[in-house]
Structure formats: C-alpha cells, structure tokens
Design a protein around this motif. Sequence first.
Motif, PDB file in Angstrom:
ATOM      1  N   GLN A   1       0.864  -1.178   0.000  1.00  0.00           N
ATOM      2  CA  GLN A   1       0.000   0.000   0.000  1.00  0.00           C
ATOM      3  C   GLN A   1       0.903   1.230   0.000  1.00  0.00           C
ATOM      4  OE1 GLN A   1      -2.355  -1.226   3.546  1.00  0.00           O
ATOM      5  NE2 GLN A   1      -4.115  -1.222   2.161  1.00  0.00           N
ATOM      6  N   PRO A   2       1.263   1.696  -1.200  1.00  0.00           N
ATOM      7  CA  PRO A   2       2.376   2.652  -1.316  1.00  0.00           C
ATOM      8  C   PRO A   2       2.033   4.109  -1.083  1.00  0.00           C
ATOM      9  CG  PRO A   2       1.636   2.002  -3.488  1.00  0.00           C
ATOM     10  CD  PRO A   2       0.827   1.206  -2.504  1.00  0.00           C
ATOM     11  N   ASP A   3       0.770   4.474  -1.177  1.00  0.00           N
ATOM     12  CA  ASP A   3       0.423   5.898  -1.143  1.00  0.00           C
ATOM     13  C   ASP A   3       0.365   6.412   0.286  1.00  0.00           C
ATOM     14  OD1 ASP A   3      -0.108   6.439  -4.070  1.00  0.00           O
ATOM     15  OD2 ASP A   3      -1.439   4.734  -3.718  1.00  0.00           O
TER      16      ASP A   3
ATOM     17  N   THR B   1      -3.504   9.919  -2.134  1.00  0.00           N
ATOM     18  CA  THR B   1      -4.703   9.299  -2.681  1.00  0.00           C
ATOM     19  C   THR B   1      -4.393   7.861  -3.042  1.00  0.00           C
ATOM     20  OG1 THR B   1      -5.419  11.424  -3.590  1.00  0.00           O
ATOM     21  CG2 THR B   1      -6.470   9.433  -4.476  1.00  0.00           C
ATOM     22  N   GLU B   2      -5.191   6.943  -2.509  1.00  0.00           N
ATOM     23  CA  GLU B   2      -4.949   5.526  -2.758  1.00  0.00           C
ATOM     24  C   GLU B   2      -4.997   5.228  -4.257  1.00  0.00           C
ATOM     25  OE1 GLU B   2      -6.736   1.132  -1.499  1.00  0.00           O
ATOM     26  OE2 GLU B   2      -7.559   2.971  -0.623  1.00  0.00           O
TER      27      GLU B   2
ATOM     28  N   GLN C   1       3.925  11.124  -0.295  1.00  0.00           N
ATOM     29  CA  GLN C   1       5.084  10.252  -0.122  1.00  0.00           C
ATOM     30  C   GLN C   1       4.781   8.846  -0.628  1.00  0.00           C
ATOM     31  OE1 GLN C   1       5.295  11.566   4.206  1.00  0.00           O
ATOM     32  NE2 GLN C   1       7.476  11.239   3.781  1.00  0.00           N
ATOM     33  N   VAL C   2       5.828   8.050  -0.705  1.00  0.00           N
ATOM     34  CA  VAL C   2       5.714   6.645  -1.099  1.00  0.00           C
ATOM     35  C   VAL C   2       6.223   5.784   0.049  1.00  0.00           C
ATOM     36  CG1 VAL C   2       6.508   4.864  -2.711  1.00  0.00           C
ATOM     37  CG2 VAL C   2       5.972   7.152  -3.556  1.00  0.00           C
TER      38      VAL C   2
ATOM     39  N   TRP D   1       7.229  12.638  -3.161  1.00  0.00           N
ATOM     40  CA  TRP D   1       7.169  12.743  -4.631  1.00  0.00           C
ATOM     41  C   TRP D   1       6.169  13.793  -5.098  1.00  0.00           C
ATOM     42  CZ3 TRP D   1       3.792   9.779  -8.395  1.00  0.00           C
ATOM     43  CH2 TRP D   1       2.607   9.325  -7.807  1.00  0.00           C
ATOM     44  N   GLY D   2       5.772  14.667  -4.195  1.00  0.00           N
ATOM     45  CA  GLY D   2       4.897  15.734  -4.626  1.00  0.00           C
ATOM     46  C   GLY D   2       4.195  16.404  -3.467  1.00  0.00           C
TER      47      GLY D   2
END
Length: 434
Positions: free
Chosen positions: A102-104, A189-190, A112-113, A183-184
């Motif tokens: 679950q990276p988000d 957001t999943e 982030q990741v 990364w932004g």
Amino acid sequence: MTSQHPAFDRGHTDDLAAFVRSAPSPYHAAASVAERLDAAGFRRVEEAERWEDGTGGGAGGRYVVRGGAVVAWYVPEGAAPHTPFRVVGAHTDSPNLRVKPQPDLGSHGWRQVAVEIYGGPLLNSWLDRDLGIAGRLSLRDGSTRLVNVDRPLLRVAQLAVHLDRSANDALTLDRQRHLQPLWGLGDATEGDLIAFLAEEAGVADADVTGWDLMTHDVQPPAYLGRDRELFASPRLDNLLSVHAGVAALIAAAARPDLAFVPVLAAFDHEETGSQSDTGAGGPLLGRVFERSVLARGGDQEDVLRALASTVCASSDVGHAVHPNYAERHDPSHHPRANGGPILKTNVNQRYATDGVGRAVFAAACERAGVPLQHFVSNNTIPCGTTIGPITAARHGITTVDIGVPLLSMHSARELAGADDPHHLANALTAFLAS
C-alpha cells in the motif's frame, strides 16, 4: 604474459556503464542479459517445455530466465553428457528501498511513497538523492510488464542541520519514519502511484494486480579523477560481475576447443540470503545442470560425474583498502583499485575458497595475463558472505570466491578502479574457456 583469449579493455567499462543504466532492477538486469545473449546467438528455453536434443540439449548456447535470475550455458560440439561445467556465479540484486503493498502515503501537505528497506544499504547514502522507480507490474492476465521511471521522481529529504545540531556528530535514522521518500505536494490518494506507473508502462491501471518495485539513483555512471582512472556508479554490487560474466560466457563460446560447458548463473535475492526460487539457495541452477545433461542423452550417473569435476567462480565485489580507514583492513591484505580481481578467503566458510579453487582461478588469471590480489578480513571485524558457500554446499561443487575491490560497498553509489571490470572479464573468460 600475453592473453590467449579475447582481450577486453576500457571499452568494456564504457559498456558496463550502459548495462548498469539498463538494469535499475533485477528484472531489467535479467532482460538486458537476455538481449545480449540473443545477439550472440543463444536461444531462450522455457522451463515448462520438454528439453530434448536441439531444444535444451545439443550443441549451442541456451538460457533460462526466471524473474530477476538468468542461467545461461553453452554446450560445445560433441560434448559428452558427463562433461563438467565451469560456472560463473553472480547476483542481479542490490540494496535499496522497495515499494510496499500500500504505497500511497503522506502528511502535512506532502505526498510520499511507503518503502521497505531491502538488504543492508548504507542508509545515509540514499538521502537527498534524485531517485527513480523501476521493477515489474503483474497484470490480471498473468503476464508481467517492466517499468522504469529513470528520471528524478522521489527524494528522501534530510532534516536541516538547524533542526538537528548533532547530525554531523551522530546521524541516527529511524528506518520507519525517516526514509519514506516524497514525490509531490497535496493529499495522499490511494492508487495514485500504481496508476502513474501503469501509464508509464503503457497498461491500464485496472489491469495491475501486483508489483515488485524499487527505487534507484538516476545519476548516471561516470569516470572520476584527473586521469579518469576511477569509475563511480550505482549497483556495482553486483552488476559489475553479471556484466563481466555474460561477456566472458559469450567470448568463451567463440572458442572451438572448450573442455567444459561454460555457465553463467546470475541469481536474485543474494542481499537477503539467497533463499528464494530465484536465489542461489533455490533449485534453479541444479535443475539446469540436470536437465542439460539429460537432454544430451545422459542419465543421473552422468549428472553426478559432471558435477564431480565442476568448478564455480562466485564473483561478487569486495573491499579495496580505504585510505581513511586502513586500520579496518587486515594489515597484510590491502587490495588496491586497478590491481586486478581479488581472491576472497575466510576459514569459517563465509567465503567458499579453498586451496583447490584458489589454484584453478590463479591459473586462469595467469593465462589471461591478469594480476591477482588477495582479500581476508581483519580478525576483529565479522566477514560478509556471498553465494559461494551456498552454491558449494547445495551442489557439492568446488567453489572459489572472487571479485573486484571497491569503496563504498552498499552505498547508493559505489567506486571501483576503471580497469578492474575488464581485468575481471578477461580472467573469467580464461576460467570458462580453459
């Protein structure tokens, strides 16, 4: 001494730089090796196929790809089923940060990741670097698709020294809290990351049902120093050995008088212990040994006869003497950059080298006209290990641990002598071909 074999030179190191850039993940490394083998006339065989003479047997070059691992071999014309193998073993994986299921992730307006630490990286070397993401996407139909975002996408931002006055005295990184790259901007957001990567790979995000993804430093390899005698690059551990191994196999296959069946075994998961279906502790190499012999009309007795005289060179990077920390090395063993490959020894079997294997590889270096160095750990510092002892124990074959000395092992960016990659390739060609 003049080499009896095709001589690699600094052009080999130029090509290594291209290979490293093509291989930001083990899956890309395996694909790049396969491309080089295809170009040299080797043929891919599938494990699920029946291996018969002309498919998995008979004369010629063949290879198997499983995930991030490749095993390739060349059968000389007229080779008997019990012909021994000569094996170069290496690994395709490197320590890094890998994407979680679950990276988000994100907080305080930062996206982030979520990552997990793979292997034993020098964590501080991943701070404030421009990172990309690469790996494979698994699709609903059972296929996989490689993806490589080889441009600045992520950054693990370090805390400013103003907010941590002790950072230059004792940097402490919490593996869970301090290493999640951003990364932004905005709210997490999943599904965002996988949707982005699916678009990069040219597939529908709804078709992506699994992934194996990891970060990589996007700064390209480069020569370093006044005389360009050093080579700085990510993933030298251990793409340097994989690249040398495939070059040596292709060169050995061009010789008409091979006494052995030369093999390249490039495994995955060495950095985490090799215990996987694509690691050196798995069955892949042993099955190739057995099926290759059986496909040439041999039987189980021929398999055992072949293995009894097989020798493996486990090729992995080692430690060059560090000028700022020379006391950490054994005082009588100081490998130097551009001094040639190192022969690694540990009496507690963290390396598999014994006198028999040492003699075989030393003779190969002599035939190739390549200098040879020796490495042994300082008695007060625990020794690392390689696929060597695992390969020796699993297959019962003579194994010698060798490699190229470098600085900053397990850093996001490592440093080697610019001539050592082609020294290693020449030595491995002699090892496989003579």
